[in-house]
Design an enzyme around this catalytic site. Structure first.
Site, short mmCIF file in Angstrom:
data_model
loop_
_atom_site.label_atom_id
_atom_site.label_comp_id
_atom_site.label_asym_id
_atom_site.label_seq_id
_atom_site.Cartn_x
_atom_site.Cartn_y
_atom_site.Cartn_z
N HIS B 125 0.87 -1.18 0.00
CA HIS B 125 0.00 0.00 0.00
C HIS B 125 0.91 1.23 0.00
O HIS B 125 2.02 1.18 0.53
CB HIS B 125 -0.83 -0.05 1.28
CG HIS B 125 -1.91 0.99 1.39
ND1 HIS B 125 -1.64 2.30 1.72
CD2 HIS B 125 -3.25 0.90 1.24
CE1 HIS B 125 -2.79 2.97 1.76
NE2 HIS B 125 -3.78 2.15 1.48
N ASP B 202 2.79 -4.64 7.77
CA ASP B 202 1.54 -3.89 7.65
C ASP B 202 0.39 -4.88 7.82
O ASP B 202 0.13 -5.70 6.94
CB ASP B 202 1.52 -3.22 6.26
CG ASP B 202 0.16 -2.64 5.91
OD1 ASP B 202 -0.76 -2.70 6.76
OD2 ASP B 202 0.02 -2.14 4.79
N GLN B 205 -4.83 -5.60 6.74
CA GLN B 205 -5.79 -6.56 6.19
C GLN B 205 -5.66 -7.93 6.82
O GLN B 205 -6.37 -8.86 6.44
CB GLN B 205 -5.64 -6.67 4.67
CG GLN B 205 -5.84 -5.37 3.92
CD GLN B 205 -7.25 -4.80 4.06
OE1 GLN B 205 -8.20 -5.54 4.30
NE2 GLN B 205 -7.38 -3.50 3.91
N LYS B 228 -10.73 -0.65 10.63
CA LYS B 228 -10.91 -1.84 9.79
C LYS B 228 -11.24 -3.09 10.62
O LYS B 228 -11.53 -4.14 10.07
CB LYS B 228 -9.66 -2.10 8.95
CG LYS B 228 -9.40 -1.01 7.89
CD LYS B 228 -8.33 -1.44 6.91
CE LYS B 228 -7.61 -0.32 6.22
NZ LYS B 228 -8.38 0.40 5.22
N CYS B 367 -4.75 2.51 -3.64
CA CYS B 367 -3.50 3.01 -3.06
C CYS B 367 -2.38 2.00 -3.28
O CYS B 367 -1.55 1.76 -2.38
CB CYS B 367 -3.64 3.34 -1.58
SG CYS B 367 -4.80 4.66 -1.29
#
Lengths: 148, 409
Positions: B125, B202, B205, B228, B367
């Site tokens: 991202h 990261d 997700q 999220k 992104c």
């Protein structure tokens, strides 16, 4: 469904599928690039000006059906016009898309199909981008960014 | 023991799922952008402002005390969620983006030297690209990019070829937001540690979709965003190993992060986490995030994984059959994301027409422009499912996509 079919009218779908003047003019008199950083639409407008008259105009780049159809119709409509006439047409289109809702001038002809975006605020900038870029090319600017 | 999973009962916990959009019941399939919030989270926010609102760590009065306690409990809650023993390794930030900026800035200051390499992947991202580009520029370090495969997995061979003793930092997405691909991070982290690289994961997700156990992963830093995982916007988490947090310089400075401030004798800082939390933090957001994690735990992590897998398995074969549709990132090991293109149809047109049917998806580059460039596409339409989605909603998506395919044919 009716607002959606106003947006994706036959003529828009047709210009999207078979865009007119979708090519580059390598050594033209005016060229400008427009992009919308928010959605990634990119358009490059090429204009051949001969003593204030647009003898050829074309576009390249990638974008959604609305921006592609808008660019395609724009080239078809402005070819053969003077710089001033093209500017006036562009301002009329922008007024139709962004200004208060009034009956659009008859001179716009097919371009009225673009007014379907008014009901889709997120998509107005897609229809405006090619015109904004054309004006930049006619004004001798090389790059514009549209987020309106 | 977790209670059995009844999607209709779960949906009743989410007030927004009752909305109608453009004359259709809302079909919310943009969960990878942000998840919806259960009532318990909304109540926690409300309750904070109605019953607990005071500034933390400074007043001796009642409200300041209970707000401080609630904020500290939220930190403990997050530590527990990530399997971390020491809550002081949990830094509250605005979101994953701020967490990554903090780490890239800090490691730039104390670690990176000219010629050092930062190894990223093509599926990052922008939030895990740009901060490193800035840090690299400032320190004369170099960004190295590991490739992906046409199927949408990380090209491990390429990754390991590019991992070397000059690699000081590995920045890696746990699960891709644009493709859904889950990366084999444990294996990668093992290799990265062998060359002495710092690994920054990261987890935007991954944290919402499957259990994350940080000690087991073995990374040095991990970030995720509260909004999220059914929490509020404006709150996110940076986890860092305590020895790194001791060494990293503060990112922002001001109140609450200082030990002592003096014009004559200079200023000293507190230790982590306060060192990294200058000013009044998002107290309500942290408490709301704690409530969100409580909620997810009540549902049971395994139930959520099973429910989302079932949705993915239900929708993927149906979408594959739509004429002109191509799934980008058609891999086995993925989260409940289906990213796709339709021949001759721009993703934004797909997004607009789906919205007209009440279906929310994300259309665009997600992104992840370097990834879109690799596939030579301007973007994709991305349907991302959450545990509260139903197979009926998946079917509605397929029907609308079929309609679009016909309309543009």
């Amino acid at each position: 469904m009716s607002e959606l079919s106003d947006l994706y009218q036959e003529i828009i779908l047709d210009h999207n599928k078979r865009p007119r003047n979708f090519r580059e003019i390598p050594s033209c008199t005016c060229v400008a690039e427009g992009n919308n950083p928010l959605c990634g639409d990119e358009v490059k407008v090429f204009v051949q000006l001969e003593s204030e008259k647009i003898t050829d105009v074309a576009f390249s780049g990638h974008g959604c059906a609305i921006s592609r159809a808008s660019a395609s119709m724009m080239t078809a409509k402005t070819k053969g016009r003077t710089r001033e006439e093209a500017r006036e047409m562009s301002q009329a289109v922008r007024a139709m898309l962004l200004g208060p809702e009034v009956e659009p001038p008859r001179t716009l002809g097919d371009l009225v199909a673009l007014s379907g975006v008014r009901k889709f605020p997120a998509r107005i900038k897609c229809a405006v981008l090619p015109w904004h870029t054309l004006e930049a090319a006619l004004d001798g600017e090389s790059a514009v960014t549209t987020e309106e | 023991m977790t209670r059995s999973f009844d999607v209709h009962r779960v949906r009743a916990d989410f007030p927004i799922l009752n909305l109608h959009v453009n004359g259709h019941p809302l079909t919310y399939l943009d969960n990878a952008a942000t998840s919806q919030k259960p009532r318990t989270v909304l109540q926690a926010l409300n309750n904070y402002y109605e019953q607990q609102n005071g500034n933390i760590h400074r007043g001796v009065h009642y409200l300041s005390q209970i707000a401080t306690d609630a904020y500290d409990r939220a930190r403990e809650r997050v530590a527990h969620f990530l399997g971390v023993a020491d809550p002081r390794e949990i830094i509250f930030v605005r979101g994953a983006t701020e967490g990554l900026n903090l780490v890239a800035h800090g490691l730039g200051e104390i670690l990176l030297k000219p010629g050092d390499e930062i190894l990223l992947t093509r599926m990052e991202h922008h939030a895990n690209i740009v901060p490193w580009q800035i840090a690299a520029q400032r320190r004369g370090a170099k960004i190295v990019v590991a490739d992906v495969t046409p199927e949408g997995t990380l090209d491990l061979e390429d990754f390991y070829r590019k991992l070397n003793p000059h690699t000081r930092v590995v920045g890696l997405v746990h699960a891709s937001n644009a493709l859904g691909t889950i990366n084999p991070v444990e294996e990668i982290i093992r290799h990265a540690r062998e060359v002495g690289a710092v690994v920054v994961l990261d987890g935007c997700q991954s944290a919402p979709h499957f259990p994350v156990n940080i000690p087991k992963l073995g990374c040095d830093f991990f970030v995720f965003s509260g909004h999220k995982v059914c929490g509020p916007t404006g709150i996110g988490v940076l986890w860092g190993k305590s020895d790194w947090l001791d060494r990293l310089p503060p990112y922002q400075t001001g109140g609450d992060m200082i030990a002592k401030v003096s014009f004559e004798r200079g200023t000293t800082f507190r230790e982590a986490p306060e060192k990294f939390e200058a000013g009044t933090p998002d107290i309500a957001g942290a408490i709301g995030l704690g409530a969100a994690l409580d909620y997810l735990e009540t549902l049971g992590a395994d139930n959520l994984v099973t429910a989302e897998k079932a949705l993915l398995d239900h929708v993927t074969p149906q979408l594959r059959e739509v004429p002109g549709l191509k799934i980008i990132g058609d891999t086995k090991h993925k989260t409940s994301i289906v990213s796709f293109t339709l021949d001759g149809v721009h993703p934004h047109d797909i997004g607009t027409i789906l919205d007209n049917d009440g279906i929310a998806v994300r259309a665009g580059h997600h992104c992840a422009q370097p990834l879109m460039d690799y596939y030579k596409i301007p973007g994709t339409a991305r349907a991302s499912f959450a545990f509260y989605n139903t197979t009926q909603e998946a079917d509605a998506l397929v029907a609308s996509v079929r309609k679009i395919s016909k309309m543009f044919a």
